[in-house]
Write an enzyme that holds these catalytic residues in place. Sequence first.
Site, PDB file in Angstrom:
ATOM      1  N   HIS A   1      -0.014   6.283   6.925  1.00  0.00           N
ATOM      2  CA  HIS A   1       0.041   6.605   5.498  1.00  0.00           C
ATOM      3  C   HIS A   1      -0.914   7.758   5.177  1.00  0.00           C
ATOM      4  O   HIS A   1      -2.067   7.531   4.802  1.00  0.00           O
ATOM      5  CB  HIS A   1      -0.340   5.360   4.685  1.00  0.00           C
TER       6      HIS A   1
ATOM      7  N   ARG B   1       7.250   5.480  -2.487  1.00  0.00           N
ATOM      8  CA  ARG B   1       5.965   5.149  -3.068  1.00  0.00           C
ATOM      9  C   ARG B   1       6.017   4.021  -4.103  1.00  0.00           C
ATOM     10  O   ARG B   1       5.251   3.077  -4.031  1.00  0.00           O
ATOM     11  CB  ARG B   1       5.347   6.400  -3.722  1.00  0.00           C
TER      12      ARG B   1
ATOM     13  N   TYR C   1     -18.298  -2.382   2.344  1.00  0.00           N
ATOM     14  CA  TYR C   1     -18.970  -3.664   2.134  1.00  0.00           C
ATOM     15  C   TYR C   1     -18.054  -4.866   2.349  1.00  0.00           C
ATOM     16  O   TYR C   1     -18.537  -5.961   2.658  1.00  0.00           O
ATOM     17  CB  TYR C   1     -19.548  -3.737   0.714  1.00  0.00           C
TER      18      TYR C   1
END
Length: 859
Positions: A76, A30, A120
């Site tokens: 993931h 990570r 968006y």
Amino acid sequence: MDVGTVRRIDIDHEMQQSYLDYAMSVIVARALPDARDGLKPVHRRILHAMHQMGIRPEGEHKKSARIVGEVLGKFHPHGDMAVYEAMARMAQDFSMRYPLIDGQGNFGSVDGDSPAAMRYTEARLAPLAMEALADIDMDTVDFVPNFDGTLPEPVVLPSGFPNLLVNGATGIAVGMATSIPPHNMGEVCDACVFLLENWSRLDKVALDDLMSFVKGPDFPTGGILLRDPDDQEGLAAAYGHGKGRVTIQARAHIEDMGRGRSRIIVTELPYQTNKAALIERIAELARGGQMDGLADLRDESDRQGMRIVIEIAKTADAERVLAALYQRTPMQSVFGINLLALVDDEPRLLNLKQALRVYLEHRLTVTRRRSEYELARAGEKAHILAGLRTALQHLDEVIQLIRAASDPEQARLRLMKRFKLGDVQARAILDMPLRRLSTLERKKIDQDYKETQARIRALEELLASDKKMRAHVAEELRRIKSTYGDRRRTQIAETRKGKRSRELLTTRDLLEDKDTWVVVAGGRISRTPTARLPRLGGRDAPRIILGARTRDRLYLFASDGSGAATAVHTLSETEDPAEGNPVAGATALPPGSEPVAGLVLPAGQAGGYVVFATLQGMVKRTEASSLPGPSGRTFQAIKLNEGDRLGWVRWSPGKDNLVLVSSGGLAIRFSEEEVRPVGLQAAGVLGMRLESKERLVGADLEKQGGEVLLVAANGLAKRTPVKEFPVQGRHGRGVRAWKSGVALGAAALGEPEDHGAILFSKAAGKSAKWEDVPRRARAGGGAKFAEVRANDRVTALALAARRPALELPEPEKKPARKPKRAAKPAPKAGRSRKPTKSKGPAVRAAKRPPSKKPAKKAR
């Protein structure tokens, strides 16, 4: 002892083991980047997923929500916001030195604004990301199963460029953290090439050798890096041991606003500094009385760049205020460097040499595996082509054999037995279409076979030589540098020995005083990075070309007589003038105001005069010391008559001749001393009488041994030595400069080695060399020089004006003037004010009979 399903364990041992497992999971999976490709697992998975989806740089943008869903569902299995934030960061040009994702929409700002919702925004891979993914399908890297074992994912990307140092990385793991600053692509690639060329003696490569290429971090937001050679924890420590810290300072300069006031302009901030939070911090200090001298604070940043304006009160010292801002605000901050990355899935603290070596070893492995893959494919192709060539050499027999076979399987076995072919070759012959039996196709097969054999030999030579392998990797890095390399954004400043690193350094103090060209073209302004002339022709041909140095002051003048001053170093640096900033954004001139003239003067230059000329023949002379310094406001340079426009502005030492050329083909040459110096707000005097429809097409100061270049509106041109034009008095019609019947379009004074651009009313501009124009007599006509269409005409001539030498004539000694005043006081009795510095008209007035009319003319 176990009792049923209950098992006794040592809580101390279990806590240690579980904590270590958790810590290693966070470290490896990570928080820390891999030293080979410089990516964390989430970034690697995002790029791989977009590559599999076919979202290429040449394709269309795709919704970010779609990309995030693909990454979550396949590679993931974590939170969607974690994936989206990682993807958004790779698209932010203020976070990544070289963004890997091309975003469309709101992906956040340097003010700390969060990206818009993923529904968006849209994204696609950047061209540089394709270099990181190049050849991933050629068995160049290992793949492992994904979280559910249904799909493979890469362990590392091929990474065609050193991403770990180029884009840097930050991450907080368990018990450790990494903080790698971004660097310049060209510098890091040069260091890699140097190591490859000295691979046999890597142990002898010193840190200074590498730092001669990698000067230091190069942050996307620019700024100034203060380097202290005596600092034991500075840049040398970071590159030598993996840990260190550097001081980053905002780029700021002080501008004069006039009337005793000044302001501080901040154009670049330290890396990861929140601009909105910085402005709020400055405002809090001012409101709390902890910082005096601030009159106004505003943010004028736009799409063209950052611009924070801090106005200073009249009673305050701008330099002291700037020093206080560096000390009390994030305008100066410390960036801690910790080169921690994963090497063989283990966290390791790397120095600069180790980081480069790990990447190069990875690239050598990738190149070897790619070459082996290509060699295997080329061998398979050559094997098939050899079978096809055999069939074509025995074409009739092959056809007879196939026709006699009962089925395709029997035909395949007979081909293999008769011509000693392999199974793949026999199948390729049976699958060969009839069109390949033509003569042309047969030649193509032979040519393809020869090229494949040559490719096989080249690959075998590459794999057999480690030296050739390293040379191949070095060539790829040189290509990356030439394609994606750019100039350094963060300037490195060596602090003075024995002084604190927080000493006041403005942009001017750090400027490299070098030659450049200021170019105004198509409403945009820029400066060239070198002293080489920019492109002068084309649709965006420059209107103004001025030679300058980076520490000079630039004055631009609009046709309405207004002017604006700015520092040359604040202009954007670019090779292409079309990529410059709008004039209204880079200077104080308002939008829609097109500059018609420019002037470059050294900062602090107060000697000499500025000469103005208008289209209606008016001229004016003003002392150069009257010009204001760089400011955010315009100033009135000349008062114009109704319908008149300013056309030309020149600097003069004070005793040159002025040459004016009219569109009617006339020219006048007179001494500039006939024009009395006046202030900026004043109007000029008539230098040349024009007919009703005439206008000036050129006005310039005489150059020693110079020539007058005349270009007619129809494209004819000639050059005539300036000495052929007689010196006359001001306010005349002049002499014939071109034979009658031709309207002139432009004129300028220069020398044979000068360059410029001819501008037209409709067509694109044309580059012109002075020496290409034929030399003709003053009263003669010109020769065809520029092609002009029937509905077009020449409108202007932009000369690449060299930077003036600014060598002022020695002033006359005062004792030499006193006897003249004492000997002839009578003619000056009627004058109510003292004579000006320019004595030419006043002396002539003294020799005339004392009357009112000559006295008025003298003034």
